[in-house]
Design a protein around this motif. Structure first.
Motif, PDB file in Angstrom:
ATOM      1  N   LEU A   1      48.793 -68.359  -9.410  1.00 48.34           N
ATOM      2  CA  LEU A   1      49.544 -68.479  -8.163  1.00 48.34           C
ATOM      3  C   LEU A   1      48.637 -68.269  -6.949  1.00 48.34           C
ATOM      4  CD1 LEU A   1      52.391 -68.820  -6.891  1.00 48.34           C
ATOM      5  CD2 LEU A   1      52.530 -66.325  -6.901  1.00 48.34           C
ATOM      6  N   ILE A   2      47.927 -67.162  -6.922  1.00 52.99           N
ATOM      7  CA  ILE A   2      47.088 -66.848  -5.760  1.00 52.99           C
ATOM      8  C   ILE A   2      45.922 -67.827  -5.648  1.00 52.99           C
ATOM      9  CG2 ILE A   2      45.528 -65.117  -4.767  1.00 52.99           C
ATOM     10  CD1 ILE A   2      47.470 -62.991  -5.831  1.00 52.99           C
ATOM     11  N   GLY A   3      45.252 -68.105  -6.764  1.00 50.81           N
ATOM     12  CA  GLY A   3      44.148 -69.063  -6.742  1.00 50.81           C
ATOM     13  C   GLY A   3      44.623 -70.459  -6.370  1.00 50.81           C
TER      14      GLY A   3
ATOM     15  N   ILE B   1      49.697 -64.373 -11.912  1.00 49.01           N
ATOM     16  CA  ILE B   1      49.304 -63.979 -10.553  1.00 49.01           C
ATOM     17  C   ILE B   1      48.018 -64.703 -10.163  1.00 49.01           C
ATOM     18  CG2 ILE B   1      48.417 -62.057  -9.158  1.00 49.01           C
ATOM     19  CD1 ILE B   1      50.467 -60.265 -10.610  1.00 49.01           C
TER      20      ILE B   1
ATOM     21  N   GLY C   1      42.188 -64.774  -7.075  1.00 45.83           N
ATOM     22  CA  GLY C   1      43.011 -65.464  -8.059  1.00 45.83           C
ATOM     23  C   GLY C   1      42.232 -65.760  -9.328  1.00 45.83           C
TER      24      GLY C   1
ATOM     25  N   THR D   1      40.560 -65.420  -1.346  1.00 50.96           N
ATOM     26  CA  THR D   1      41.824 -65.646  -2.050  1.00 50.96           C
ATOM     27  C   THR D   1      41.587 -66.379  -3.359  1.00 50.96           C
ATOM     28  OG1 THR D   1      42.996 -65.743   0.061  1.00 50.96           O
ATOM     29  CG2 THR D   1      44.116 -66.683  -1.835  1.00 50.96           C
TER      30      THR D   1
ATOM     31  N   ILE E   1      47.306 -71.246  -4.514  1.00 49.97           N
ATOM     32  CA  ILE E   1      47.638 -71.259  -3.086  1.00 49.97           C
ATOM     33  C   ILE E   1      46.364 -71.339  -2.251  1.00 49.97           C
ATOM     34  CG2 ILE E   1      48.548 -69.846  -1.187  1.00 49.97           C
ATOM     35  CD1 ILE E   1      50.731 -68.889  -3.170  1.00 49.97           C
ATOM     36  N   GLY E   2      45.356 -70.522  -2.602  1.00 47.16           N
ATOM     37  CA  GLY E   2      44.087 -70.558  -1.867  1.00 47.16           C
ATOM     38  C   GLY E   2      43.419 -71.918  -1.945  1.00 47.16           C
TER      39      GLY E   2
END
Length: 174
Positions: A141-143, A138, A22, A18, A145-146
């Protein structure tokens, strides 16, 4: 115990994946932003006029109209301008929208490279910054959260592994 260790390994790989996904999106967003900045630095400016709207259904993947959520066509402005050497040019902007962002007859500022006037864009937010913001956003956000999940999981697993220190008053008297 082995089942738990395997589960932790899989979770670790998911978190690393993840964060890497990200980071990849963030890097692509930064590269696209760099391309836009480079284009802006080198670009010549000219006044142009929207001469037409090219309506297109961008259905490149072959999906039927019934399965798509948004089956409305997008309007891509076709712009005419005269380059610095006096040559009339025409191009279709790479960014389309529904409803149309421009009207036929509207004057716009055109950015183009002097060495390749066919590489032209309307000076507007969407055509210059939309893709860098989408990819960068994106990626963040993804990085993010991970990273948060990895840090929270790491803190929890370290707390579970650390030995409990007993206070002197709680120690058994012998």
């Amino acid at each position: 115990m082995k089942v738990q260790a395997r589960g932790q390994g899989a979770r670790r790989w998911i978190m690393v994946g993840t964060i890497a996904f990200g980071a990849l999106f963030l890097v692509v967003g930064l590269i696209l932003a760099g391309v836009s900045v480079s284009f802006l630095v080198d670009a010549e400016r000219a006044r142009g006029t929207v001469v037409a709207l090219e309506w297109r259904n961008d259905d490149h993947n072959g999906a039927s109209r019934k399965t798509r959520g948004n089956n409305r066509p997008a309007a891509y402005p076709v712009v005419e301008f005269t380059s610095a050497e006096g040559t009339p040019r025409k191009f279709r902007d790479s960014t389309g929208s529904h409803p149309p962002s421009y009207e036929v007859g509207e004057e716009v500022e055109v950015l183009y490279r002097a060495d390749s006037p066919e590489d032209a864009r309307i000076k507007g937010f969407a055509s210059l910054w939309l893709l860098p913001l989408i990819f960068g956003g994106i990626g963040l956000l993804i990085g993010g959260i991970g990273t948060v999940v990895a840090l929270a999981t790491r803190g929890r697993s370290q707390a579970a592994r650390s030995p409990q220190v007993m206070s002197p008053s709680a120690a058994p008297q012998g």
